[in-house]
Every structure is written in structure tokens, then in C-alpha cells.
Design a protein around this motif. Sequence first.
Motif, mmCIF file in Angstrom:
data_model
loop_
_atom_site.group_PDB
_atom_site.id
_atom_site.type_symbol
_atom_site.label_atom_id
_atom_site.label_comp_id
_atom_site.label_asym_id
_atom_site.label_seq_id
_atom_site.Cartn_x
_atom_site.Cartn_y
_atom_site.Cartn_z
ATOM 1 N N UNK A 55 -27.093 5.518 21.283
ATOM 2 C CA UNK A 55 -27.962 6.590 20.808
ATOM 3 C C UNK A 55 -29.025 6.899 21.852
ATOM 4 N N UNK A 56 -29.641 8.066 21.688
ATOM 5 C CA UNK A 56 -30.817 8.371 22.485
ATOM 6 C C UNK A 56 -32.026 7.859 21.697
ATOM 7 N N UNK A 57 -32.559 6.732 22.146
ATOM 8 C CA UNK A 57 -33.665 6.100 21.426
ATOM 9 C C UNK A 57 -34.971 6.754 21.863
ATOM 10 N N UNK A 58 -35.634 7.464 20.928
ATOM 11 C CA UNK A 58 -36.824 8.242 21.302
ATOM 12 C C UNK A 58 -38.081 7.380 21.401
ATOM 13 N N UNK A 59 -38.216 6.457 20.475
ATOM 14 C CA UNK A 59 -39.398 5.587 20.460
ATOM 15 C C UNK A 59 -39.129 4.449 19.492
ATOM 16 N N UNK A 60 -40.007 3.437 19.535
ATOM 17 C CA UNK A 60 -39.861 2.301 18.618
ATOM 18 C C UNK A 60 -41.177 2.075 17.885
ATOM 19 N N UNK A 61 -41.097 1.749 16.614
ATOM 20 C CA UNK A 61 -42.276 1.360 15.840
ATOM 21 C C UNK A 61 -42.160 -0.101 15.451
ATOM 22 N N UNK A 62 -43.281 -0.818 15.537
ATOM 23 C CA UNK A 62 -43.300 -2.224 15.127
ATOM 24 C C UNK A 62 -44.338 -2.398 14.028
ATOM 25 N N UNK A 63 -43.895 -2.884 12.892
ATOM 26 C CA UNK A 63 -44.825 -3.291 11.834
ATOM 27 C C UNK A 63 -44.814 -4.805 11.828
ATOM 28 N N UNK A 64 -45.918 -5.422 12.203
ATOM 29 C CA UNK A 64 -45.886 -6.873 12.440
ATOM 30 C C UNK A 64 -46.851 -7.647 11.548
ATOM 31 N N UNK A 65 -46.467 -8.901 11.305
ATOM 32 C CA UNK A 65 -47.442 -9.826 10.709
ATOM 33 C C UNK A 65 -48.585 -9.973 11.700
ATOM 34 N N UNK A 66 -49.706 -10.439 11.253
ATOM 35 C CA UNK A 66 -50.865 -10.438 12.129
ATOM 36 C C UNK A 66 -51.600 -11.766 12.103
ATOM 37 N N UNK A 67 -52.850 -11.744 12.470
ATOM 38 C CA UNK A 67 -53.586 -10.563 12.917
ATOM 39 C C UNK A 67 -53.130 -10.086 14.293
ATOM 40 N N UNK A 68 -53.359 -8.785 14.559
ATOM 41 C CA UNK A 68 -52.987 -8.172 15.829
ATOM 42 C C UNK A 68 -54.226 -7.657 16.523
ATOM 43 N N UNK A 69 -54.159 -7.583 17.825
ATOM 44 C CA UNK A 69 -55.217 -6.875 18.562
ATOM 45 C C UNK A 69 -54.753 -5.433 18.744
ATOM 46 N N UNK A 70 -55.426 -4.506 18.066
ATOM 47 C CA UNK A 70 -55.033 -3.091 18.147
ATOM 48 C C UNK A 70 -56.073 -2.258 18.897
ATOM 49 N N UNK A 71 -56.949 -2.938 19.645
ATOM 50 C CA UNK A 71 -57.971 -2.202 20.414
ATOM 51 C C UNK A 71 -57.347 -1.770 21.733
ATOM 52 N N UNK A 72 -57.158 -0.456 21.869
ATOM 53 C CA UNK A 72 -56.394 0.063 23.014
ATOM 54 C C UNK A 72 -56.987 -0.356 24.366
#
Length: 300
Positions: A55-72
Motif C-alpha cells: 500500500x501507499x502508507x500516508x502516515x502512522x498514528x500511535x496511541x500509546x500507554x504512558x506517560x509520554x513526553x509530548x512537548x515538541x
Amino acid sequence: MKEVFGAIEAGGTKFVCAVSTNPNELYDEIRFPTTTPGETIQSCIEYFKMQQGKYLLKSIGIGSFGPLDLRKESSTFGFITKTNKTGWTNTNFLGVLKKELNIPIEIDTDVNAAVLGEYYWGAGKGYSDFLYLTIGTGIGGGAIVNGKLLHGFNHPEMGHILIPHNKDDDNICNFHNDCLEGFASGPAIENHWKQKAELLPPEHIAWDNQADYIAKALMNYMLILAPKRIIIGGGVMDQKQLFPMIRDKVRKYLNNYIQIDEIINNLDEYIVPPKLGNKAGILGAIALAKLSYDNRASAK
Ligand code: ADP
Ligand code: ZN
């Protein structure tokens, strides 16, 4: 080649990877146990490399257990930080995948992924502002505010708000003495009644106590976020009798303070269960992939 989104539902016990375009079209899905970070992330990479041949994979999303660092701006952005899951503390999850797969990847908490899935395809569809709460092994919450997932200094931690305690209930949170999760998560119910939550009969007094804690929490969230709808899911909410009990208590605690028709006259439609059921995790990750792709397209 058909264009698809990729998704990773990263849980503490199992991972699910899939490719899809929307909830009606899940082309391919695999599951494997969560072992070491190295091995588990490698399995994700191999899966998506294989899909990229088909397939042509356009993008991936990850929903993860945490805690995560989401500060760009953080040097550990996209890392799993200090987790209870052995071996996973300080795992560079996003960075490794990005390096190997070289396509846009969006990561967020499993809770925020579920919020977004409900927004696109479930009980949050059409609501520019809503709250989603999940009550299971832990308690987590997220919100759509002005049509966007709420992020502040990091992801919200709605399970740990302070709640007045009932009688002599003890709190099982390792960090706080009076937080919602420590009183009302599945393990907290078990600790209090010395029986697994799913084994307590529907008429047990435990559920009145449980509804009381949730109603108090909802009142706080309502006053702060002014959500137009509240969705509550998670294993504990399989006790469907909780819904009318929570609505009655929310009505009682608010005491007509919020003069909005949906709240005064239609709480049945205001406090509702999620719609995506056991597909919430993987569809939430697809939703994150779609968000990442749409954001890029609109930025061009
Ligand atoms: P997790 O939070 O681990 O992803 P769940 O949302 O299924 O998974 O939550 C698990 C918790 O929910 C456990 O503490 C369990 O005791 C409780 N639970 C699961 N099913 C029920 C049920 N039918 N009634 C009450 N509690 C339940
Ligand atoms: Zn806490």
C-alpha cells in the motif's frame, strides 16, 4: 497503489498494528505481546515495511500507554517517560520509528487517541467541545476543545484531580491521598470492597459510592471545560446501571447552576458511553494518522 493510514495501539500487555482508511475498512491487523522495547518496536517496523510494499502508507498514528513526553521542543519528545512497565522507562518510541520508516508519524496517549477516534467516528462526532473519560485499571481523560485535542504543558492527567472522600475510603494512588483514580479506578473498587469490581452485583452499594465520585469529578470538569458532551468508557463503565446514577448525582451536585438546556433537560444525551467499543484503541491510532496527514496537507 491504495492509499492507507497506519496505526499502532501500544498497550502495556499487547500491541496492535493495522492499516486502514476509516472504521469501515480495516485492511490488515496484527497483534503481538509487549516484550522489550527493542523487540516490540522492531516488530512494528517490520510490519509497516511489509505494508509499504503493498500500500501507499500516508502516515502512522500511535496511541500509546504512558506517560509520554509530548512537548515538541523537548529533547525527549515522543519518549515513553517514567512508566511502571518494566524496561520501558525512557524509551525513544517515536524517534526510532521515524528514522526507520521515514513518513509522518503522530504520537499521543492511548486516551487522547480514543478521544480523537470518538470525535471522527463515534459519540463525539459533530461536537466541537467534549470530554472523554475512561475508568479502568487507571482513570484517564482527554478533551476536544474548539475542535482540537487539548494539550497544554503535556497531555492532561484527569484521573488525578482531588476529590472529597466518602466516609473512611482509603486512596490507593501512589502519589496522592485524595485523587479520583485512587478512589474510583477498578483496582480502587477492588481494594475497597475486597472483591473484583466485575463480581460486585449491580445493586451493591459500591456502585452508589462509585457514581458519587464520578459525578463529583464530572462536575469539576464541566465547570472548567464547559464540554458540550461527556463520554465515559473503560471496563468499570460496563456496569451500565452507573449511567443513570451518575446523571442523577450530577444533577444534584450542580443544583441548577448551569442553565443550559442539554444539561437541565437532556442529561441522557449529555453523559453517554463511547461508540467505538473494543475498536477504540486501533481506530484512535488511525485517527491520529489522519490528523497528522490532514495537518500536513493544510500546511502546504
Ligand atoms: P485497562 O484499563 O487495563 O485498559 P479496562 O478498561 O478493561 O482495561 O479496565 C480494567 C478494570 O476494569 C479492572 O480493574 C476490572 O476490574 C474492571 N472491570 C472490567 N470489567 C468490568 C465490569 N464488567 N464491571 C466492573 N468493573 C470491570
Ligand atoms: Zn493520584
